[in-house]
Write a protein that holds these residues in place. Structure first.
Motif, PDB file in Angstrom:
ATOM      1  N   LEU A 199       1.221  -1.364   0.281  1.00 56.52           N
ATOM      2  CA  LEU A 199       0.647   0.025  -0.061  1.00 56.52           C
ATOM      3  C   LEU A 199       1.015   1.568  -0.286  1.00 56.52           C
ATOM      4  CD1 LEU A 199      -2.946  -1.392   2.775  1.00 56.52           C
ATOM      5  CD2 LEU A 199      -2.938  -1.054   0.184  1.00 56.52           C
ATOM      6  N   PRO A 200       0.579   2.401  -1.131  1.00 57.52           N
ATOM      7  CA  PRO A 200       1.287   3.659  -0.751  1.00 57.52           C
ATOM      8  C   PRO A 200       1.430   4.051   0.122  1.00 57.52           C
ATOM      9  CG  PRO A 200      -0.271   3.617  -2.886  1.00 57.52           C
ATOM     10  CD  PRO A 200      -0.427   2.146  -1.443  1.00 57.52           C
ATOM     11  N   ARG A 201       2.276   4.856   0.845  1.00 58.61           N
ATOM     12  CA  ARG A 201       2.762   5.579   2.034  1.00 58.61           C
ATOM     13  C   ARG A 201       1.912   6.894   2.078  1.00 58.61           C
ATOM     14  NH1 ARG A 201       8.109   7.212   4.068  1.00 58.61           N
ATOM     15  NH2 ARG A 201       7.383   9.027   6.257  1.00 58.61           N
ATOM     16  N   ALA A 202       1.376   7.391   0.716  1.00 58.34           N
ATOM     17  CA  ALA A 202       0.635   8.783   0.405  1.00 58.34           C
ATOM     18  C   ALA A 202      -0.535   7.723   1.232  1.00 58.34           C
ATOM     19  CB  ALA A 202       0.645   9.223  -0.538  1.00 58.34           C
ATOM     20  N   GLU A 203      -1.133   6.835   0.821  1.00 60.64           N
ATOM     21  CA  GLU A 203      -2.295   6.628   1.502  1.00 60.64           C
ATOM     22  C   GLU A 203      -2.188   6.328   2.826  1.00 60.64           C
ATOM     23  OE1 GLU A 203      -5.600   6.111  -0.034  1.00 60.64           O
ATOM     24  OE2 GLU A 203      -4.950   7.511  -1.642  1.00 60.64           O
ATOM     25  N   LEU A 204      -1.429   5.892   3.384  1.00 62.61           N
ATOM     26  CA  LEU A 204      -1.592   6.008   4.914  1.00 62.61           C
ATOM     27  C   LEU A 204      -1.112   6.253   5.826  1.00 62.61           C
ATOM     28  CD1 LEU A 204       0.010   1.944   4.919  1.00 62.61           C
ATOM     29  CD2 LEU A 204      -2.603   2.753   4.694  1.00 62.61           C
ATOM     30  N   GLN A 205       0.063   7.754   5.851  1.00 60.83           N
ATOM     31  CA  GLN A 205       0.635   8.022   7.307  1.00 60.83           C
ATOM     32  C   GLN A 205       0.025   9.834   6.992  1.00 60.83           C
ATOM     33  OE1 GLN A 205       4.565   9.587   6.368  1.00 60.83           O
ATOM     34  NE2 GLN A 205       4.710  10.517   8.140  1.00 60.83           N
ATOM     35  N   PRO A 206      -0.441   9.741   6.098  1.00 60.38           N
ATOM     36  CA  PRO A 206      -1.104  11.533   6.672  1.00 60.38           C
ATOM     37  C   PRO A 206      -2.672  11.628   6.552  1.00 60.38           C
ATOM     38  CG  PRO A 206      -0.842  10.969   4.239  1.00 60.38           C
ATOM     39  CD  PRO A 206      -0.197   9.917   4.363  1.00 60.38           C
ATOM     40  N   LYS A 207      -3.870  10.303   6.073  1.00 61.94           N
ATOM     41  CA  LYS A 207      -5.037   9.855   6.621  1.00 61.94           C
ATOM     42  C   LYS A 207      -4.965   9.197   7.773  1.00 61.94           C
ATOM     43  CE  LYS A 207      -5.835   9.679   1.340  1.00 61.94           C
ATOM     44  NZ  LYS A 207      -4.599  10.485   1.495  1.00 61.94           N
ATOM     45  N   ARG A 208      -3.432   8.772   8.688  1.00 55.40           N
ATOM     46  CA  ARG A 208      -3.869   8.141   9.800  1.00 55.40           C
ATOM     47  C   ARG A 208      -3.301   9.106  10.890  1.00 55.40           C
ATOM     48  NH1 ARG A 208      -7.315   6.780   7.931  1.00 55.40           N
ATOM     49  NH2 ARG A 208      -7.841   3.964   7.381  1.00 55.40           N
ATOM     50  N   GLY A 209      -2.817  10.722  10.495  1.00 60.82           N
ATOM     51  CA  GLY A 209      -2.155  11.804  11.382  1.00 60.82           C
ATOM     52  C   GLY A 209      -0.225  11.086  11.572  1.00 60.82           C
ATOM     53  N   TRP A 210      -0.179  10.072  11.123  1.00 60.75           N
ATOM     54  CA  TRP A 210       1.320   9.761  11.963  1.00 60.75           C
ATOM     55  C   TRP A 210       2.627  10.993  11.655  1.00 60.75           C
ATOM     56  CZ3 TRP A 210       1.518   6.509  16.037  1.00 60.75           C
ATOM     57  CH2 TRP A 210       0.093   6.215  15.568  1.00 60.75           C
ATOM     58  N   THR A 211       3.309  11.761  12.066  1.00 57.80           N
ATOM     59  CA  THR A 211       4.561  12.176  11.778  1.00 57.80           C
ATOM     60  C   THR A 211       5.678  11.770  11.081  1.00 57.80           C
ATOM     61  OG1 THR A 211       5.700  12.501  13.913  1.00 57.80           O
ATOM     62  CG2 THR A 211       3.730  14.234  13.358  1.00 57.80           C
ATOM     63  N   ASP A 212       6.641  12.540  10.112  1.00 57.85           N
ATOM     64  CA  ASP A 212       8.094  11.993   9.771  1.00 57.85           C
ATOM     65  C   ASP A 212       8.272  11.566  10.855  1.00 57.85           C
ATOM     66  OD1 ASP A 212       6.449  12.668   6.918  1.00 57.85           O
ATOM     67  OD2 ASP A 212       8.089  14.262   6.696  1.00 57.85           O
ATOM     68  N   GLU A 213       8.281  11.983  11.952  1.00 52.37           N
ATOM     69  CA  GLU A 213       9.589  11.675  12.977  1.00 52.37           C
ATOM     70  C   GLU A 213       8.988  10.278  13.524  1.00 52.37           C
ATOM     71  OE1 GLU A 213      10.176  15.400  11.802  1.00 52.37           O
ATOM     72  OE2 GLU A 213       8.685  14.583  13.058  1.00 52.37           O
ATOM     73  N   GLN A 214       7.582  10.075  13.777  1.00 45.43           N
ATOM     74  CA  GLN A 214       6.883   8.994  13.914  1.00 45.43           C
ATOM     75  C   GLN A 214       7.047   8.117  13.099  1.00 45.43           C
ATOM     76  OE1 GLN A 214       3.193  10.410  14.662  1.00 45.43           O
ATOM     77  NE2 GLN A 214       3.725  10.723  17.350  1.00 45.43           N
ATOM     78  N   TRP A 215       6.592   8.137  11.851  1.00 43.44           N
ATOM     79  CA  TRP A 215       6.891   6.591  10.878  1.00 43.44           C
ATOM     80  C   TRP A 215       8.219   6.568  11.117  1.00 43.44           C
ATOM     81  CZ3 TRP A 215       2.738   4.914   7.912  1.00 43.44           C
ATOM     82  CH2 TRP A 215       2.890   4.228   7.371  1.00 43.44           C
ATOM     83  N   GLN A 216      10.015   7.689  10.347  1.00 36.23           N
ATOM     84  CA  GLN A 216      10.768   7.267  10.831  1.00 36.23           C
ATOM     85  C   GLN A 216      11.574   6.043  12.537  1.00 36.23           C
ATOM     86  OE1 GLN A 216      13.943   9.735  11.227  1.00 36.23           O
ATOM     87  NE2 GLN A 216      14.950   8.931   9.664  1.00 36.23           N
TER      88      GLN A 216
END
Length: 296
Positions: A199-216
């Motif tokens: 699944l594309p990151r663009a469909e998951l990270q922003p739509k679930r509210g996680w910051t770049d720091e949290q994702w990393q």
């Protein structure tokens, strides 16, 4: 949360667990109009819930009552807590949970009335087939399924169809959360691993509210566990972890279908497929739910 493998088939399989996956791919698009169809969004906005996420959290959380963010973070699983807290409990000053339930039903019904025009008889038969399976579910350990199952089943066919698919999908979703927790994955790690697979990151990270720091940070935790490679791709162990989760999800979702049998499953697939295809026209693919695009 992103749900089972978007490459899953709607071919009827022999085991109840495989049937559970097949049925999910067909009833999920019917439920999901409440997130994607314009009529559903308009119902919330016309009542003063501006913006997509106010309506989303109000409608999906309403069966739990006027809760704050903590139970919703737990039950919805993959959302960043600050994102949930921006909506809850503030939305209950705009609408009561009872009103939110009315709005979500009205929006879903209006969506289905448009999308299933010409399929009214099939929709009625599908409601008749799915409602008893949804009404008889055991809610133990399944918070969202139990909360939705406690609501009265509507009599009108389209409302009844949507409510049945909602109870069934939340039942499956609750089991999916349990499988993810058992696999030692948290919400952000789950999304990060799925983004490394299908699944594309663009469909998951922003739509679930996680910051770049949290994702990393989630990526680093998965790397330490051997589930991600240094280049960010999923390792064999990471892919196997997701396969194990999906297999456990299927097993946990099989009870509604255990008495269906191969012939009954084939009949239900034939009945639901045109409805899923019609409702799928309101969805986008890929999507953060992970539901596959239905085909005839």
């Amino acid at each position: 949360m992103p749900h089972p493998d978007p490459e899953g088939s709607t071919t009827v399989e022999s085991s109840p667990a495989a049937t559970a996956r097949t049925m999910w791919a067909l009833f999920e698009p019917i439920h999901a109009v409440t997130y994607f169809a314009p009529e559903a969004l308009a119902a919330y906005e016309d009542a003063g819930l501006r913006g997509f996420w106010r309506g989303y959290f109000a409608g999906r959380a309403a069966p739990l009552g006027p809760v704050g963010p903590e139970p919703v973070v737990a039950a919805f699983f993959s959302f960043a807590p600050p994102m949930v807290a921006r909506a809850l409990p503030a939305i209950w000053t705009l609408v009561t949970p009872e009103r939110a339930l009315e709005l979500r039903r009205a929006g879903a019904t209006a969506s289905l009335a448009r999308l299933l025009a010409g399929h009214e008889r099939e929709a009625e038969r599908a409601a008749e087939a799915l409602a008893p399976r949804a009404a008889d579910l055991d809610g133990a350990g399944r918070v969202l399924a139990a909360a939705n199952g406690s609501l009265d089943f509507p009599d009108a066919p389209l409302e009844r169809l949507w409510h049945a698919t909602t109870v069934l999908r939340e039942h499956r979703g609750d089991g999916h959360v349990a499988a993810l927790v058992a696999a030692g994955l948290d919400g952000c790690e789950t999304l990060t691993l799925r983004a490394a697979v299908d699944l594309p990151r663009a469909e998951l990270q922003p739509k679930r509210g996680w910051t770049d720091e949290q994702w990393q940070a989630a990526e680093h935790r998965l790397l330490d566990r051997g589930l991600l490679a240094p280049d960010g791709s999923a390792t064999d162990a990471g892919r196997e972890t997701l396969r194990t989760v999906e297999a456990a999800t299927d097993r946990a979702a099989e009870r509604p279908w255990q008495t269906l049998g191969p012939d009954g499953a084939a009949d239900l697939v034939r009945l639901l497929t045109p409805l899923a295809v019609a409702c799928g026209s309101a969805l986008r693919f890929p999507n953060p739910i992970g539901v596959p695009e239905p085909t005839e």
